[in-house]
Design a protein around this motif. Structure first.
Motif, short mmCIF file in Angstrom:
data_model
loop_
_atom_site.label_atom_id
_atom_site.label_comp_id
_atom_site.label_asym_id
_atom_site.label_seq_id
_atom_site.Cartn_x
_atom_site.Cartn_y
_atom_site.Cartn_z
N VAL A 103 0.87 -1.18 0.00
CA VAL A 103 0.00 0.00 0.00
C VAL A 103 0.91 1.22 0.00
O VAL A 103 1.70 1.41 0.92
N GLU A 104 0.78 2.03 -1.03
CA GLU A 104 1.62 3.22 -1.13
C GLU A 104 0.78 4.45 -0.78
O GLU A 104 -0.34 4.60 -1.24
N GLU A 105 1.36 5.28 0.02
CA GLU A 105 0.67 6.48 0.48
C GLU A 105 1.32 7.72 -0.14
O GLU A 105 2.55 7.79 -0.21
N PRO A 106 0.52 8.69 -0.53
CA PRO A 106 1.12 9.94 -1.00
C PRO A 106 1.63 10.75 0.17
O PRO A 106 1.04 10.74 1.25
N GLY A 107 2.75 11.41 -0.04
CA GLY A 107 3.36 12.20 1.03
C GLY A 107 2.81 13.61 1.05
O GLY A 107 2.01 13.96 1.92
N VAL A 108 3.24 14.42 0.08
CA VAL A 108 2.82 15.82 0.04
C VAL A 108 2.51 16.22 -1.39
O VAL A 108 3.00 15.62 -2.35
N VAL A 109 1.70 17.27 -1.51
CA VAL A 109 1.43 17.86 -2.82
C VAL A 109 2.54 18.86 -3.08
O VAL A 109 2.74 19.81 -2.31
N VAL A 110 3.27 18.67 -4.18
CA VAL A 110 4.41 19.53 -4.49
C VAL A 110 3.98 20.74 -5.31
O VAL A 110 4.42 21.86 -5.06
N ASP A 111 3.09 20.51 -6.28
CA ASP A 111 2.74 21.60 -7.19
C ASP A 111 1.34 21.37 -7.76
O ASP A 111 0.85 20.24 -7.81
N TYR A 112 0.72 22.45 -8.19
CA TYR A 112 -0.58 22.40 -8.86
C TYR A 112 -0.40 22.87 -10.29
O TYR A 112 0.31 23.84 -10.54
#
Length: 156
Positions: A103-112
């Motif tokens: 199960v892979e989890e996203p860490g942070v949103v880097v850019d939009y």
């Protein structure tokens, strides 16, 4: 030497092979039917031979059975070394579900980003994932990431 003779060591004895190149004869339905029947017989004989050889080879092949703790030789193809040392992640940090999948989890949103298509604009997010080796940045649609992983948008 003819190709058939080179392969099988004898001349071709089929009706269509008996006609000389200089003779101009039309092949009637009887000759065509005989040729088709002979080809069917040849195919059947080749299939019987193939089955015989396959059964002989199958008898010599042993089924593979492994027990826990057995030593196994694994053939690995080597990739070009880029000089980067892979990141080693301890097993305790990996999340594994009941089906033994990672199960892979996203860490942070880097850019939009906003992508312009023919008839609409699509909002994209560049997400840095946890536990991924190599390139761990992914572009995904904002709506998909919001529906699956809303907790990473708290800070944004």
């Amino acid at each position: 030497m003819a190709p058939y003779q080179a392969l099988y060591g004898q001349k071709c004895h089929m009706t269509s092979c008996l006609l000389e190149a200089r003779e101009k004869q039309f092949m009637g339905p009887k000759i065509v039917h005989q040729t088709v029947e002979r080809l069917k017989a040849i195919r059947e004989r080749m299939l019987v031979t193939h089955d015989f050889q396959k059964s002989y080879a199958d008898k010599k092949q042993r089924p593979m059975k492994f027990e826990v703790g057995d030593s196994v030789l694994i053939k690995v193809t080597l990739c070009k070394f880029t000089g980067e040392v892979p990141v080693i992640i301890p097993l305790s940090r990996l999340l594994i579900d009941e089906n033994k999948r990672l199960v892979e989890e996203p860490g942070v949103v880097v850019d939009y980003k906003t992508k312009k298509l023919q008839r609409k604009m699509v909002k994209l997010v560049l997400v840095r994932w946890k536990h991924l080796n190599g390139s761990n940045l992914t572009l995904a649609t904002n709506s998909d990431m919001m529906s699956h992983y809303s907790h990473i948008f708290v800070d944004a």
